[in-house]
Design an enzyme around this catalytic site. Structure first.
Site, PDB file in Angstrom:
ATOM      1  N   SER A 141       8.859 -56.878   2.626  1.00 44.46           N
ATOM      2  CA  SER A 141       7.502 -56.831   2.072  1.00 44.46           C
ATOM      3  C   SER A 141       6.805 -55.573   2.562  1.00 44.46           C
ATOM      4  O   SER A 141       7.064 -55.101   3.680  1.00 44.46           O
ATOM      5  CB  SER A 141       6.703 -58.059   2.504  1.00 44.46           C
ATOM      6  OG  SER A 141       5.338 -57.924   2.139  1.00 44.46           O
ATOM      7  N   TYR A 155       3.633 -63.314   9.212  1.00 48.12           N
ATOM      8  CA  TYR A 155       4.483 -63.021   8.055  1.00 48.12           C
ATOM      9  C   TYR A 155       4.879 -61.547   8.072  1.00 48.12           C
ATOM     10  O   TYR A 155       6.052 -61.197   7.867  1.00 48.12           O
ATOM     11  CB  TYR A 155       3.720 -63.368   6.771  1.00 48.12           C
ATOM     12  CG  TYR A 155       4.419 -63.000   5.485  1.00 48.12           C
ATOM     13  CD1 TYR A 155       5.318 -63.880   4.878  1.00 48.12           C
ATOM     14  CD2 TYR A 155       4.169 -61.783   4.856  1.00 48.12           C
ATOM     15  CE1 TYR A 155       5.944 -63.547   3.688  1.00 48.12           C
ATOM     16  CE2 TYR A 155       4.792 -61.449   3.663  1.00 48.12           C
ATOM     17  CZ  TYR A 155       5.671 -62.323   3.083  1.00 48.12           C
ATOM     18  OH  TYR A 155       6.294 -61.988   1.906  1.00 48.12           O
TER      19      TYR A 155
END
Length: 341
Positions: A141, A155
């Site tokens: 990501s 995350y």
């Protein structure tokens, strides 16, 4: 058993995983679709692959359970020759500031987003080796380099771990197995708690919009293909031009940050409604200004003046040369011996 190679896609039934599964099927792969609980979505993708002329197999797998992962890859090998693996399964349960989330939820997200990828990479190695080699693509990501403050720093930390894993494993498994990553930015999927979030953050992206799942799938398909046969250890950022540190004009003028949101819009979860955005005017914004930062005045962005750098005084004339030679005796010219050129 088909003559087509098999690609394994975890989380292959929804969102980016669905787009990847279908893209690979169109590119000539048979696909093993890993899913955790949504069997209907996985079956729907499998049916669509079959209409494209390919084969598909749906297998339930919990990527944080090693026995489940081991059984998953064993079943995939029975389906065909596995030469491609896409570690796509992910989770974002703990959303918001770190201090406001339960540690159990934080641990769950880290387990799925990092340990799950590690577990799948471990068991994919043996499967790919028995097939004579292949390629792994880890879905990371853009959050990994932005940190996602106020949204889900754990995350982002897990995805940064995926980036490091990709680099290290690419060296460990070369030359028979290539390992790369794809780092999406904000993508139109059902991953977001706020379904309108991709539209809200579009202004922060240099391309002026959020991405589509098919655009991520195209990058993955290329990395698995023979066209990328000399590519390993790479991280392909598919984020519409949003940089690694979210700096520049668009970051300074980010309306979500001006309106009081603490996280970078690319990876944070926007918790306000469209009405909130209409109610707050940039001209009412106040900012804490640090040295060399831009300041907001009546809605306009003006660069703060930078102080002129201090220039040390230098000795003049022969004194300057003597000063330099005194500090660096190796620069003192020596008499050249006669007869040498």
């Amino acid at each position: 058993m088909s003559d087509r190679d098999v690609a394994v896609v975890t989380g292959g039934g929804r969102g980016i995983g669905r787009a990847i599964s279908l893209k690979l099927a169109r590119a000539g792969w048979d696909v093993v679709i890993g899913y955790l609980s949504d069997v209907d979505s996985a079956t729907s993708v499998a049916d669509e692959i079959q209409t494209l002329g390919g084969r598909a197999l749906c297998i339930q797998v919990d990527t944080v359970d090693e026995r489940s992962v081991e059984a998953f890859f064993a079943a995939a090998e029975q389906f065909g020759t596995v030469t491609g693996v896409v570690n796509n399964a992910g989770a974002a349960t703990a959303v918001g500031r770190l201090e406001d989330n339960d540690l159990a939820d934080i641990r769950h997200d880290i387990d799925v987003n990092l340990f799950g990828v590690i577990a799948c990479c471990k068991h994919a190695q043996a499967t790919l080796a028995r097939s004579g080699g292949g390629a792994i693509v880890n879905i990371s990501s853009a959050a990994a380099t932005l940190g996602s403050p106020g949204s889900y720093v754990q995350y982002a930390a897990a995805k940064a771990g995926v980036d490091a894993l990709t680099v290290g494993l690419s060296k460990e498994l070369a030359p028979s197995i290539r390992v790369n990553a794809v780092s999406p930015g904000t993508i139109w999927t059902q991953f977001h708690r706020d379904p309108d979030r991709p539209a809200k953050v579009a202004e922060t992206v240099p391309m002026g919009r959020a991405g589509e799942a098919d655009e991520i799938a195209g990058a993955v398909a290329w990395l698995l293909s023979s066209e990328a046969s000399y590519v390993t250890g790479a991280n392909l950022r598919v984020a519409g031009g949003l940089g690694r540190h979210a700096t520049g004009d668009r970051a300074i003028g980010d309306p979500l940050r001006r309106h009081g949101h603490s996280g970078y819009a690319e990876t944070g979860v926007c918790r306000s409604s469209p009405a909130d955005h209409r109610a707050v005017r940039p001209s009412s914004c106040t900012t804490e200004q640090r040295p060399h930062e831009s300041k907001v005045t009546s809605g306009a962005i003006r660069p703060a003046p930078r102080p002129a750098p201090a220039v040390p005084a230098r000795p003049r004339g022969g004194a300057g040369l003597r000063h330099v030679l005194g500090r660096h005796p190796q620069l003192v010219p020596r008499t050249r011996p006669a007869g040498r050129s």
